[in-house]
Design a protein around this motif. Structure first.
Motif, short mmCIF file in Angstrom:
data_model
loop_
_atom_site.label_atom_id
_atom_site.label_comp_id
_atom_site.label_asym_id
_atom_site.label_seq_id
_atom_site.Cartn_x
_atom_site.Cartn_y
_atom_site.Cartn_z
N MET A 296 37.25 -31.31 -65.21
CA MET A 296 35.38 -30.88 -66.24
C MET A 296 34.75 -32.48 -65.54
SD MET A 296 35.31 -28.57 -69.14
CE MET A 296 36.80 -26.64 -69.16
N ASN A 297 33.16 -32.09 -65.12
CA ASN A 297 32.79 -33.23 -64.64
C ASN A 297 32.01 -33.38 -66.72
OD1 ASN A 297 30.75 -32.01 -66.39
ND2 ASN A 297 29.57 -31.47 -64.27
N GLN A 298 31.56 -34.74 -66.91
CA GLN A 298 31.02 -35.80 -67.61
C GLN A 298 29.73 -35.08 -68.77
OE1 GLN A 298 31.52 -39.13 -68.48
NE2 GLN A 298 33.66 -38.13 -67.10
N PRO A 299 30.13 -34.62 -69.62
CA PRO A 299 28.78 -34.28 -70.33
C PRO A 299 27.45 -34.73 -70.64
CG PRO A 299 30.30 -35.57 -71.62
CD PRO A 299 31.39 -35.89 -70.43
N ARG A 300 27.25 -33.93 -70.57
CA ARG A 300 25.14 -34.53 -70.73
C ARG A 300 24.90 -34.40 -72.39
NH1 ARG A 300 21.44 -30.71 -66.67
NH2 ARG A 300 20.21 -32.29 -68.21
N THR A 301 23.69 -35.20 -72.67
CA THR A 301 23.39 -35.73 -74.21
C THR A 301 22.25 -34.78 -74.04
OG1 THR A 301 25.38 -37.12 -74.52
CG2 THR A 301 23.22 -36.99 -76.54
N THR A 302 21.73 -34.07 -75.53
CA THR A 302 20.10 -34.04 -75.49
C THR A 302 19.54 -34.41 -75.73
OG1 THR A 302 20.96 -32.97 -77.32
CG2 THR A 302 21.20 -31.40 -75.84
N GLY A 303 19.80 -35.74 -76.65
CA GLY A 303 18.61 -36.66 -77.13
C GLY A 303 18.76 -36.04 -78.56
N GLY A 304 17.48 -36.69 -78.90
CA GLY A 304 17.46 -36.26 -80.18
C GLY A 304 18.21 -36.16 -81.80
N HIS A 305 17.75 -35.45 -82.82
CA HIS A 305 18.23 -35.40 -83.59
C HIS A 305 18.64 -34.28 -84.06
CE1 HIS A 305 20.31 -37.81 -86.85
NE2 HIS A 305 19.74 -36.87 -88.26
N PRO A 306 20.58 -34.24 -84.45
CA PRO A 306 21.70 -35.16 -83.65
C PRO A 306 21.39 -35.10 -82.75
CG PRO A 306 22.19 -32.73 -84.90
CD PRO A 306 20.75 -32.35 -85.18
N ASP A 307 21.74 -35.48 -82.34
CA ASP A 307 22.35 -35.00 -80.10
C ASP A 307 23.08 -34.91 -80.25
OD1 ASP A 307 23.58 -37.55 -81.59
OD2 ASP A 307 24.75 -37.94 -80.29
N LEU A 308 23.24 -33.56 -79.43
CA LEU A 308 24.36 -32.26 -78.86
C LEU A 308 25.07 -32.66 -77.34
CD1 LEU A 308 22.00 -29.78 -80.21
CD2 LEU A 308 24.21 -30.82 -81.43
N SER A 309 26.09 -32.58 -77.31
CA SER A 309 27.15 -33.08 -75.78
C SER A 309 27.93 -31.44 -75.10
CB SER A 309 27.98 -34.01 -76.42
OG SER A 309 28.48 -34.00 -75.12
N TYR A 310 27.04 -31.85 -74.38
CA TYR A 310 27.65 -30.07 -73.46
C TYR A 310 27.74 -31.08 -72.00
CZ TYR A 310 22.71 -30.51 -71.32
OH TYR A 310 21.85 -30.59 -70.57
N LEU A 311 28.80 -29.85 -71.46
CA LEU A 311 29.38 -29.78 -70.30
C LEU A 311 27.89 -29.07 -69.66
CD1 LEU A 311 33.07 -29.77 -70.13
CD2 LEU A 311 31.57 -32.28 -69.85
N ASP A 312 28.03 -29.04 -68.45
CA ASP A 312 27.44 -28.66 -67.52
C ASP A 312 27.66 -27.55 -65.94
OD1 ASP A 312 25.33 -27.18 -65.98
OD2 ASP A 312 23.28 -28.38 -66.26
N LEU A 313 28.56 -26.79 -66.22
CA LEU A 313 29.44 -26.20 -64.52
C LEU A 313 28.97 -25.47 -64.11
CD1 LEU A 313 32.42 -26.74 -66.99
CD2 LEU A 313 31.57 -28.55 -65.79
N GLY A 314 29.38 -25.47 -62.96
CA GLY A 314 29.05 -24.23 -61.31
C GLY A 314 27.45 -24.55 -61.04
N PRO A 315 27.38 -24.02 -60.24
CA PRO A 315 26.24 -23.72 -59.41
C PRO A 315 25.08 -23.43 -60.22
CG PRO A 315 27.11 -21.66 -59.47
CD PRO A 315 28.66 -22.25 -59.50
N ARG A 316 23.96 -25.00 -60.06
CA ARG A 316 22.81 -24.19 -61.16
C ARG A 316 21.42 -23.30 -60.74
NH1 ARG A 316 26.10 -27.91 -62.67
NH2 ARG A 316 24.77 -29.72 -63.07
N SER A 317 21.55 -23.17 -59.59
CA SER A 317 21.02 -21.20 -60.01
C SER A 317 21.45 -19.99 -59.63
CB SER A 317 20.05 -21.15 -57.99
OG SER A 317 21.89 -20.91 -57.72
N ALA A 318 23.26 -20.12 -60.39
CA ALA A 318 24.01 -19.04 -60.96
C ALA A 318 23.08 -18.89 -62.08
CB ALA A 318 25.10 -19.08 -60.88
N GLU A 319 23.33 -17.52 -62.13
CA GLU A 319 23.21 -16.88 -64.23
C GLU A 319 24.16 -17.38 -64.81
OE1 GLU A 319 24.62 -12.84 -63.58
OE2 GLU A 319 22.98 -12.28 -62.62
#
Length: 270
Positions: A1-24
């Protein structure tokens, strides 16, 4: 899997974002104590044709924590707000939600309060409320064990009690590590929010197509709890995941993924 992204803010939330960006888009929501790693097999398959977001819930995995712990009854709204932040950060307006156990609770809470942002919902091995005595017993057992014995011991006992296959399936070790790595007080707070939830009355507000899954060996959330969810959401379908216990996506990943992918194909972009 790729590197996680973080929303920032409080609390900061980490998530993976995978696959084609234009897809459902589809969001995978993990169980209590686990983190996004429990979705490794589903994320790999689903992201071939879809955009897949895999967040760590607050206090879990790489996500942060808010010391202003939600009061009784406020957890569903807090979880929904957190998911809003993940979707907004990823610039996803609408997504299907797939949740196991606690993740299923979060999916119902979100779909019932943000219907315009949900294209479909899958609730696996979940519940909307427990009998008061069961709630008290589970919170006391898990939160008490976490504080008295430590998270590593709790993680070991959870894996032994939850998985019905010997040896445990691929993914069980990731769950054990996630639970062992949690802070005991934070785990206890989320336990209270999870097992104290009372959202049966929200089921009627879920407008999206729904699939309810139940692992046929799941002794932690017996079938009647899944039947209640399916009965409460108009048009919901209830299916059994064979040869699987409470974390059915890990114990029978092939069948779980097949059922979820078939459901997502049927609803399309609805």
């Amino acid at each position: 899997m790729n590197q996680p992204r973080t929303t920032g803010g409080h609390p900061d939330l980490s998530y993976l974002d995978l696959g084609p960006r234009s897809a459902e888009a589809v969001v995978l929501l993990h169980s209590l104590g686990a983190d996004g790693r429990m979705w490794r097999q589903q994320a790999a398959v689903l992201s071939e044709r879809r955009r897949v977001l895999v967040p760590d819930s607050r206090g879990h995995g790489a996500s942060g924590w808010d010391e202003r712990v939600p009061a009784d009854g406020e957890w569903p709204s807090a979880w929904a707000d957190d998911l809003d932040r993940v979707l907004d950060d990823a610039r996803v307006g609408r997504a299907a939600l797939v949740g196991v156990s606690l993740g299923g609770i979060q999916a119902i809470a979100y779909a019932s309060s943000r219907p315009e942002r949900v294209s479909g919902i899958v609730v696996a091995d979940g519940f909307t409320e427990l009998e008061p005595a069961v709630t008290e017993a589970r919170i006391a057992a898990l939160a008490g064990r976490a504080r008295e014995q430590g998270m590593a011991a709790l993680a070991d006992s959870y894996v032994a009690d939850t998985f019905t296959r010997t040896p445990p399936p691929d993914g069980a070790e990731a769950v054990r590590k996630a639970i062992a790595g949690m802070d005991a007080d934070r785990y206890a707070a989320v336990c209270a929010g999870c097992f104290g939830v009372r959202i049966t009355d929200r089921l009627a507000a879920v407008r999206a197509p729904a699939l309810v899954l139940w692992g046929e060996r799941d002794a932690k959330t017996p079938r009647p709890l899944s039947e209640r969810i399916a009965a409460g959401i108009r048009g919901a379908e209830l299916r059994t995941v064979p040869e699987a216990g409470h974390l059915s996506n890990l114990e029978n990943p092939a069948e779980f993924t097949r059922l979820v992918e078939g459901f997502l194909d049927r609803i399309g972009g609805s």
